[in-house]
Write a protein that holds these residues in place. Structure first.
Motif, short mmCIF file in Angstrom:
data_model
loop_
_atom_site.label_atom_id
_atom_site.label_comp_id
_atom_site.label_asym_id
_atom_site.label_seq_id
_atom_site.Cartn_x
_atom_site.Cartn_y
_atom_site.Cartn_z
N LEU A 1 12.93 5.59 8.62
CA LEU A 1 11.79 4.56 8.20
C LEU A 1 10.87 4.35 9.48
N ALA A 2 11.63 3.81 10.31
CA ALA A 2 10.62 3.50 11.81
C ALA A 2 9.48 4.34 12.01
N ALA A 3 9.77 5.39 11.79
CA ALA A 3 8.75 6.69 12.00
C ALA A 3 7.50 6.68 11.38
N LEU A 4 7.30 5.64 10.47
CA LEU A 4 6.20 5.43 9.58
C LEU A 4 4.91 5.44 10.30
N SER A 5 4.01 6.06 10.03
CA SER A 5 2.63 6.37 10.53
C SER A 5 1.53 5.68 9.73
N MET A 6 1.46 5.05 8.50
CA MET A 6 0.49 4.74 7.62
C MET A 6 -0.36 3.63 8.52
N ALA A 7 -1.70 3.80 8.97
CA ALA A 7 -2.21 3.03 9.71
C ALA A 7 -2.84 1.81 9.10
N ALA A 8 -2.79 0.65 9.68
CA ALA A 8 -3.68 -0.59 9.26
C ALA A 8 -4.14 -1.11 10.30
N VAL A 9 -5.66 -0.91 10.44
CA VAL A 9 -6.58 -1.45 11.75
C VAL A 9 -7.12 -2.58 11.35
N ASP A 10 -7.05 -3.39 12.45
CA ASP A 10 -7.34 -4.97 12.20
C ASP A 10 -8.95 -5.07 12.17
N ASP A 11 -9.46 -5.57 11.20
CA ASP A 11 -11.11 -5.72 10.99
C ASP A 11 -11.19 -7.03 10.58
N GLY A 12 -11.08 -8.04 11.65
CA GLY A 12 -11.30 -9.55 11.07
C GLY A 12 -10.29 -10.00 10.34
N ASP A 13 -10.54 -10.45 9.14
CA ASP A 13 -9.86 -10.95 8.15
C ASP A 13 -8.86 -10.04 7.36
N HIS A 14 -9.05 -8.74 7.69
CA HIS A 14 -8.51 -7.74 6.83
C HIS A 14 -7.55 -6.87 7.68
N LEU A 15 -6.86 -5.90 7.23
CA LEU A 15 -6.09 -4.75 7.61
C LEU A 15 -6.83 -3.53 6.49
N VAL A 16 -7.29 -2.71 7.41
CA VAL A 16 -7.80 -1.47 6.77
C VAL A 16 -6.65 -0.34 6.81
N CYS A 17 -6.26 0.01 5.54
CA CYS A 17 -4.95 0.97 5.57
C CYS A 17 -5.76 2.30 5.04
N THR A 18 -4.97 3.45 5.73
CA THR A 18 -5.06 4.78 5.68
C THR A 18 -3.77 5.35 5.80
N GLY A 19 -3.59 6.23 4.92
CA GLY A 19 -2.41 7.11 4.91
C GLY A 19 -1.69 7.42 3.76
N SER A 20 -0.42 7.63 3.54
CA SER A 20 0.19 7.98 2.14
C SER A 20 1.62 7.28 2.26
N LYS A 21 2.16 7.05 0.97
CA LYS A 21 3.47 6.63 0.54
C LYS A 21 4.04 7.52 -0.32
N ILE A 22 5.05 7.83 -0.42
CA ILE A 22 5.93 8.80 -1.14
C ILE A 22 7.10 8.21 -2.03
#
Length: 410
Positions: free
Chosen positions: A139-160
């Motif tokens: 599980l620690a190999a996960l890569s779904m990105a969450a980029v810091d954008d002020g008061d938010h995290l911008v998440c891109t990727g997928s879960k299965i």
């Protein structure tokens, strides 16, 4: 270890039995008996949760101040066991048994005030966003990105393999906020509103034909930082804590004992390979007897863990051991169910069952005809679903590695 219930425990057991007899309708019992996996029919599960919540018993393992019960560990075990024996449908574990404990331990007061009451009522229904196409048991190999954008995290990727993603309105997820030398670092535990723009859900059709699992895609999904549980980049700490509740804390022996008893009952009516009754076939009866003995052993081991925790001792690697024994014994029993079901168990008849999700591309007969008995229709679906038992919540190979390292020093 004293295996006898105290007078107080016996009185509590009687109270639980009376409650179940009064509140478990025929429909709810049917939903429990005709489950095809560890997940009950969603509507029945939520209906049972509402009944339990009205009685104050929806989340007995929570601290009392948040809606839990002031029960002893023995009473928790009795409640779980009696509910199983009575045929109560299972509640979804994602909210009550899993993420709620993480919120209670690591969440802010605002997070507790918002989510905990709504989890109890079912207004908030969670799914789990852990596994990814390239990060399952590791599980620690996960890569779904969450980029810091002020008061938010911008998440891109997928879960299965996301169970009940279409029914859920919230997800608890692990996302990658920082790339670090050690892959367990830089992971954040976050709660995601499933109505947020940029989320797409695609159902996965299992070998049983059910659509319980899903793949969820995130395209620049904006998640408020106020939804982070614990600290940013320290989500692995939260996840490890939550895994204690995913792998342990329940009772599997009662359900397996019920299944073994059902197999023994039907085997007295089913024909054997050489004529006569199936139960009289030496090979089959030997396998069933061995499975029933193992089920009783599993129950004793669950009692031992209960006794250890009740005395304030750490059960240690017991959760790994119970996970291995419980899931592999369940697979053995579902194989015996298929054998007992005979040729009629080979027919695909999901309309005679109460699956945990929609069934894809299946048109039931207009007259509702079922070849054989409902248990024969349930048998193949349970068999297919149970193949995943030795994989989810950490594969049994991983659990054996844990035992080898911790107990044998290998």
């Amino acid at each position: 270890m004293d295996l006898k219930w105290s007078t107080t425990d016996q009185a509590f057991r009687a109270e639980v039995r009376d409650f179940l007899a009064e509140n478990l309708t025929d429909d709810l019992r049917q939903a429990g008996r005709l489950m095809t996996s560890v997940y009950a029919d969603h509507d029945a599960s939520m209906a049972w949760q509402r009944i339990l919540h009205q009685h104050g018993w929806a989340a007995p393992a929570w601290p009392v101040e948040y809606g839990g019960c002031d029960w002893s560990l023995t009473q928790h075990y009795i409640f779980s066991r009696e509910s199983t024996l009575a045929g109560a449908p299972a509640l979804s574990p994602m909210g009550i048994r899993m993420v709620a404990h993480a919120i209670i331990k690591f969440g802010t007061e605002a997070q507790k005030d918002y989510f905990l009451p709504r989890i109890l009522t079912g207004e908030v229904f969670f799914c789990q966003g852990y596994s990814e196409p390239e990060a399952g048991s590791d599980l620690a190999a996960l890569s779904m990105a969450a980029v810091d954008d002020g008061d938010h995290l911008v998440c891109t990727g997928s879960k299965i393999w996301t169970t009940h993603a279409r029914e859920a309105n919230w997800m608890f997820a692990l996302v990658r906020t920082t790339r670090a030398a050690k892959k367990q670092q830089g992971i954040t535990f976050v709660l995601i509103d499933m109505t947020t723009p940029g989320i797409e859900i695609r159902p996965l059709v299992m070998t049983s034909g059910e659509e319980v699992q899903n793949q969820v895609f995130f395209d620049d999904v904006r998640v408020p930082k106020s939804n982070v549980i614990g600290a940013i980049d320290d989500g692995w700490t939260v996840a490890k804590y939550l895994l204690e509740f995913e792998r342990g804390g329940g009772t599997s022996a009662p359900a397996l004992q019920v299944l073994a008893e059902e197999i023994a009952t039907v085997a007295t009516e089913q024909p054997g390979p050489a004529g006569g009754r199936l139960i009289d076939d030496a090979a089959f009866s030997r396998k069933l007897a061995e499975a029933r003995i193992r089920t009783d052993v599993l129950e004793i081991l669950e009692y031992r863990v209960l006794a250890a925790v009740a005395e304030g001792r750490n059960p240690g690697t017991a959760s790994s051991m119970l996970k291995i024994l419980g899931t592999e014994l369940s697979q053995t029993l579902t194989e015996l169910s298929m054998e007992a079901a005979g040729p009629r168990g080979r027919a695909y008849q999901p309309h005679a069952t109460r699956p945990g999700g929609p069934v894809a591309d299946f048109e039931p007969p207009v007259d509702g005809y079922v070849s054989g008995q409902p248990w024969q229709a349930v048998a193949p679906l349970r068999y297919f679903n149970d193949r995943a038992g030795s994989i989810y919540a950490g594969t049994n190979e991983i659990q054996r590695n844990i035992l080898a390292k911790a107990e044998l020093g290998l």
